[in-house]
Enzyme design. Structure first.
Site, PDB file in Angstrom:
ATOM      1  N   HIS A  74       0.696  -1.187  -0.059  1.00 20.97           N
ATOM      2  CA  HIS A  74       0.248  -0.096   0.018  1.00 20.97           C
ATOM      3  C   HIS A  74       1.056   1.207   0.072  1.00 20.97           C
ATOM      4  CE1 HIS A  74      -3.611   2.421   1.366  1.00 20.97           C
ATOM      5  NE2 HIS A  74      -2.558   3.216   1.721  1.00 20.97           N
ATOM      6  N   GLU A  75       1.776   1.280   0.910  1.00 22.39           N
ATOM      7  CA  GLU A  75       2.664   2.577   0.968  1.00 22.39           C
ATOM      8  C   GLU A  75       3.642   2.587  -0.026  1.00 22.39           C
ATOM      9  OE1 GLU A  75       2.145   4.538   3.355  1.00 22.39           O
ATOM     10  OE2 GLU A  75       0.377   3.281   4.363  1.00 22.39           O
ATOM     11  N   HIS A 128       1.530   4.759  -2.567  1.00 23.03           N
ATOM     12  CA  HIS A 128       1.893   6.253  -2.293  1.00 23.03           C
ATOM     13  C   HIS A 128       3.190   6.933  -2.756  1.00 23.03           C
ATOM     14  CE1 HIS A 128      -1.689   6.670  -0.215  1.00 23.03           C
ATOM     15  NE2 HIS A 128      -1.434   5.887   0.848  1.00 23.03           N
ATOM     16  N   HIS A 134      -5.576   7.421  -2.191  1.00 27.26           N
ATOM     17  CA  HIS A 134      -6.243   6.400  -1.608  1.00 27.26           C
ATOM     18  C   HIS A 134      -7.661   5.979  -2.722  1.00 27.26           C
ATOM     19  CE1 HIS A 134      -4.882   6.946   2.600  1.00 27.26           C
ATOM     20  NE2 HIS A 134      -4.181   6.070   2.037  1.00 27.26           N
TER      21      HIS A 134
END
Lengths: 195, 122
Positions: free
Chosen positions: A128-129, A132, A138
């Site tokens: 997930h990170e 980013h 998101h």
């Protein structure tokens, strides 16, 4: 999927990115392998490559575990709550909450590895990170990696169609791959292609 | 702490499953606009933390239209029924562990199909 304001991304001359771990964390090879697998998931569907660097100097991405206030104005809050955060390109900072209990899974794709617990699957958060770090915001799609929340004990490591479409909007597909639509699972590889 | 496999996790970790600062929000279930309830200020701080409330005014314990608007936007972003109330499904989502990056930046959300939503604290 969504993007950061202004849709920042790594510049075209930066397709081979390096990442390094904060040395003070003294992370084991098992932990580093989790991140290698996480990077590989994004490398499979983009033209980006990720290589681990032993030195922070010159690394594009720096990964570290921190507790509480750690200098970026976004203090961690102890166990659970916020788990990690990451910057938008091209800053390359990935911070994880050092107060969490992290599970270093050796693979597998099951969605729920444990009953209700406070232990958090590290690879799920890492994938997930990294999204980013590459420029994704998101997503409201619950199956997507970029959905903001994850329950303790859950494991979600495979990119969803929404994640792939978002990242390929920024960088295009992997010229050597199949676009990620029907990629085979590489769960059992020991280090993945990123390392 | 790092656990290398499921069997290495001590049983205590399973018992501590509700150890989470946001669990206190559960007691706010059923709150609605017009009420003043101890703890709502913390919930407003949560929404400010993740970009649902902008502005610099002090967060109060009032369930005002700013909070209701933030809840509406949150419910939209998380595919929940948009009620503007602190119903159980919304609170269950709020207390889940999550990424520290905000869902909205400068009051704009691109989650859920890029719908532009704005909440400003007055």
């Amino acid at each position: 999927y969504s993007f950061f304001p202004g849709k920042p991304r790594w510049p075209k001359r930066k397709r081979d990115l390096t990442y390094a771990f904060v040395p003070q964390n003294n992370l084991t090879d098992d932990v580093k392998r989790v991140f290698a697998r996480a990077f590989t998931r994004w490398a499979e569907v983009t033209p980006l490559n990720f290589t681990r660097s032993e030195s922070l100097l010159g690394a594009d991405i720096v990964i570290g575990f921190f507790s509480g206030e750690h200098g970026d104005g976004e203090p961690f809050d102890g166990a659970m709550g916020t788990l990690a955060h990451a910057s938008s390109p091209p800053t390359g900072m990935l911070h994880l909450d050092g107060d969490e209990d992290w599970l270093i899974s050796d693979g597998g794709i099951s969605r729920r590895i444990l009953p209700v617990t406070t232990v958090v699957d590290l690879e799920s958060v890492a994938v997930h990170e990294i999204g980013h770090l590459l420029g994704l915001g998101h997503s409201s799609v619950e199956d997507a990696i970029m959905f903001p929340a994850i329950s303790g004990g859950d494991r979600k490591v495979e990119l969803a169609k929404d994640d792939i479409e978002g990242i390929q909007h920024l960088y295009g597909g992997n010229p050597n791959g199949d676009g990620g639509v029907s990629k085979p699972s590489r769960e059992n590889e020991s280090t993945g292609g990123a390392d | 702490k790092f656990y290398s496999n499921v069997s290495s996790i001590p049983p205590l970790q399973f018992l501590n499953a509700t150890q989470n600062a946001w669990e206190t929000f559960s007691k706010l279930a059923g709150c609605h606009i017009g009420e003043n309830i101890n703890g709502l200020s913390k919930l407003k701080q949560y929404f400010r933390r993740f970009g649902y409330i902008t502005g610099t005014n002090n967060c109060t314990d009032d369930f005002d239209d700013v909070l209701q608007s933030a809840i509406n936007t949150y419910q939209t972003n998380f595919n929940l029924k948009v009620t503007g109330k602190l119903d159980s499904s919304t609170l269950r989502q709020i207390i889940k562990p999550r990424c520290g990056n905000p869902d909205m930046i400068d009051g704009v959300s691109e989650m859920n199909g890029g719908r532009k939503l704005r909440t400003t604290e007055r």
